[in-house]
Design a protein around this motif. Structure first.
Motif, PDB file in Angstrom:
ATOM      1  N   LYS A  88       0.839  -1.196   0.000  1.00 46.74           N
ATOM      2  CA  LYS A  88       0.000   0.000   0.000  1.00 46.74           C
ATOM      3  C   LYS A  88       0.877   1.250   0.000  1.00 46.74           C
ATOM      4  O   LYS A  88       1.300   1.731   1.043  1.00 46.74           O
ATOM      5  CB  LYS A  88      -0.924  -0.017   1.224  1.00 46.74           C
ATOM      6  N   VAL A  89       1.169   1.747  -1.195  1.00 48.60           N
ATOM      7  CA  VAL A  89       1.872   3.016  -1.355  1.00 48.60           C
ATOM      8  C   VAL A  89       0.861   3.985  -1.949  1.00 48.60           C
ATOM      9  O   VAL A  89       0.585   3.970  -3.146  1.00 48.60           O
ATOM     10  CB  VAL A  89       3.111   2.872  -2.262  1.00 48.60           C
ATOM     11  N   ASN A  90       0.266   4.792  -1.101  1.00 48.44           N
ATOM     12  CA  ASN A  90      -0.842   5.650  -1.535  1.00 48.44           C
ATOM     13  C   ASN A  90      -0.393   6.824  -2.391  1.00 48.44           C
ATOM     14  O   ASN A  90      -1.148   7.299  -3.239  1.00 48.44           O
ATOM     15  CB  ASN A  90      -1.596   6.187  -0.308  1.00 48.44           C
ATOM     16  N   ARG A  91       0.822   7.294  -2.147  1.00 43.40           N
ATOM     17  CA  ARG A  91       1.348   8.434  -2.893  1.00 43.40           C
ATOM     18  C   ARG A  91       2.759   8.125  -3.352  1.00 43.40           C
ATOM     19  O   ARG A  91       3.465   7.347  -2.724  1.00 43.40           O
ATOM     20  CB  ARG A  91       1.347   9.705  -2.026  1.00 43.40           C
ATOM     21  N   ARG A  92       3.159   8.774  -4.439  1.00 40.98           N
ATOM     22  CA  ARG A  92       4.506   8.593  -4.964  1.00 40.98           C
ATOM     23  C   ARG A  92       5.061   9.925  -5.449  1.00 40.98           C
ATOM     24  O   ARG A  92       4.311  10.793  -5.896  1.00 40.98           O
ATOM     25  CB  ARG A  92       4.510   7.599  -6.133  1.00 40.98           C
ATOM     26  N   LEU A  93       6.381  10.035  -5.393  1.00 41.07           N
ATOM     27  CA  LEU A  93       7.037  11.188  -6.003  1.00 41.07           C
ATOM     28  C   LEU A  93       7.086  10.979  -7.502  1.00 41.07           C
ATOM     29  O   LEU A  93       7.437   9.901  -7.988  1.00 41.07           O
ATOM     30  CB  LEU A  93       8.457  11.335  -5.462  1.00 41.07           C
ATOM     31  N   VAL A  94       6.742  12.017  -8.236  1.00 44.18           N
ATOM     32  CA  VAL A  94       6.758  11.961  -9.699  1.00 44.18           C
ATOM     33  C   VAL A  94       7.384  13.236 -10.249  1.00 44.18           C
ATOM     34  O   VAL A  94       7.468  14.258  -9.563  1.00 44.18           O
ATOM     35  CB  VAL A  94       5.329  11.796 -10.281  1.00 44.18           C
ATOM     36  N   VAL A  95       7.825  13.136 -11.488  1.00 47.13           N
ATOM     37  CA  VAL A  95       8.316  14.302 -12.225  1.00 47.13           C
ATOM     38  C   VAL A  95       7.232  14.705 -13.214  1.00 47.13           C
ATOM     39  O   VAL A  95       6.672  13.860 -13.920  1.00 47.13           O
ATOM     40  CB  VAL A  95       9.616  13.978 -12.979  1.00 47.13           C
ATOM     41  N   LEU A  96       6.908  15.990 -13.243  1.00 48.31           N
ATOM     42  CA  LEU A  96       5.873  16.453 -14.166  1.00 48.31           C
ATOM     43  C   LEU A  96       6.342  17.644 -14.973  1.00 48.31           C
ATOM     44  O   LEU A  96       7.185  18.430 -14.527  1.00 48.31           O
ATOM     45  CB  LEU A  96       4.581  16.794 -13.425  1.00 48.31           C
ATOM     46  N   ARG A  97       5.809  17.747 -16.172  1.00 46.84           N
ATOM     47  CA  ARG A  97       6.098  18.886 -17.037  1.00 46.84           C
ATOM     48  C   ARG A  97       5.364  20.101 -16.482  1.00 46.84           C
ATOM     49  O   ARG A  97       4.165  20.041 -16.196  1.00 46.84           O
ATOM     50  CB  ARG A  97       5.658  18.587 -18.461  1.00 46.84           C
ATOM     51  N   ALA A  98       6.098  21.205 -16.344  1.00 46.12           N
ATOM     52  CA  ALA A  98       5.492  22.385 -15.717  1.00 46.12           C
ATOM     53  C   ALA A  98       6.110  23.644 -16.328  1.00 46.12           C
ATOM     54  O   ALA A  98       7.169  24.104 -15.897  1.00 46.12           O
ATOM     55  CB  ALA A  98       5.710  22.367 -14.212  1.00 46.12           C
TER      56      ALA A  98
END
Length: 240
Positions: free
Chosen positions: A184-194
Motif C-alpha cells: 500500500k503506497v498511496n502516494r509517490r514522487l513523480v516528475v511532471l512537465r510544468a
C-alpha cells in the motif's frame, strides 16, 4: 573528453572498525554484499532524511551524497557512531563522476538507463545529469524528497532498488516493511512537465527545464498527462 564530475555531489569516507556493520544497522539497503547501492537514512517513522549511494573503497566506505547535505549527513552518522572506532569525514581528494553512456564506471544501481557512475579525482564538471535523471522520472535529494516529509517507499525505493527486505533492522524499518507487506503506497514522487509555476503543489520547480517534482496519489498518476511516466513506474502502478 568532456567533463564528467558531478559538481553537486560530495563524498564522505567512513574508515575504521567494521564500517559495513555500522551502516548495515542504519540504512535501508544491504551493504554487506556488492556495492554500490542506493540507500536512505530515515526517521523512526520511515521518512527520508538523506539519500545517497554507498561505495566500497578497500575496507573503507564512501558515501556519494548531495554536497549541500554532506556536513549534515556526517554529523548525523557521527551521532550513531557512539564509541565505535570509526572516522567519518568528507574526502575532498575524490569526486563523483557520471557519463550517460560508455565503458567507464558501473551502471547506476537505481536504473541502468541513468548511465555510468564512478569515483575518481576531480575533473571538469559535467552537464546534463539533472535533465537526464528527471527525464527518467527519478528523484533524489532533499529539495525533491524533502527532509522528514516523504516516506521512503513513496520515493519509489522498491522500484529503484533502494531498500532490502531481507536484511536486519535499520532506522525506520518497521514502518517501511509494514507498507511493503500491505502493498500500500498511496502516494509517490513523480516528475511532471510544468511550464508555469505549480506553486505549493510541487516540492521544487526547475524553471530552466520546465519540470517539477511533486507527490501525487498513486491512482492519479497514470491519468495525468503532465506526469512523466517511465516504464519502471508504469509497471509498479500496474502491479499495485
Amino acid at each position: 573528453m568532456s567533463g564528467t564530475t558531478l559538481a553537486d555531489r560530495a563524498l564522505i569516507r567512513l574508515s575504521g572498525e567494521d564500517v559495513r556493520g555500522f551502516l548495515q544497522g542504519l540504512v535501508t539497503n544491504d551493504v554487506a554484499g556488492d556495492l554500490p547501492v542506493w540507500a536512505g537514512l530515515l526517521t523512526a517513522q520511515g521518512k527520508a532524511l538523506f539519500d545517497f549511494l554507498i561505495w566500497a573503497d578497500g575496507a573503507d566506505i564512501l558515501i556519494d551524497c548531495e554536497a549541500t547535505q554532506a556536513d549534515a549527513l556526517a554529523r548525523r552518522l557521527t551521532l550513531y557512531r557512539l564509541r565505535r572506532a570509526i572516522t567519518i569525514a568528507r574526502d575532498e581528494s575524490l569526486a563523483v563522476h557520471w557519463a550517460k553512456e560508455g565503458e567507464l564506471g558501473v551502471s547506476d544501481p537505481r536504473l541502468p538507463a541513468l548511465g555510468r557512475r564512478w569515483i575518481a579525482p576531480p575533473a571538469p564538471p559535467t552537464e546534463g545529469w539533472r535533465a537526464h535523471r528527471l527525464s527518467l522520472g527519478v528523484t533524489e535529494g532533499v529539495s525533491e524528497l524533502g527532509a522528514d516529509k516523504t516516506l521512503w517507499l513513496e520515493a519509489n525505493a522498491v522500484e529503484l532498488n533502494g531498500v532490502s527486505f531481507a536484511k536486519g533492522c535499520y532506522v525506520g524499518q518497521e514502518n517501511t516493511a509494514r507498507m511493503n507487506w500491505r502493498q500500500k503506497v498511496n502516494r509517490r514522487l513523480v516528475v511532471l512537465r510544468a511550464d508555469e509555476d505549480p506553486g505549493e503543489a510541487a516540492s521544487i520547480w526547475y524553471t530552466d527545464l520546465g519540470l517539477a517534482v511533486a507527490r501525487r496519489r498513486s491512482e492519479e498518476i497514470a491519468t495525468d498527462p503532465a506526469i512523466i511516466l517511465p516504464a519502471w513506474l508504469s509497471d509498479a502502478l500496474t502491479a499495485g
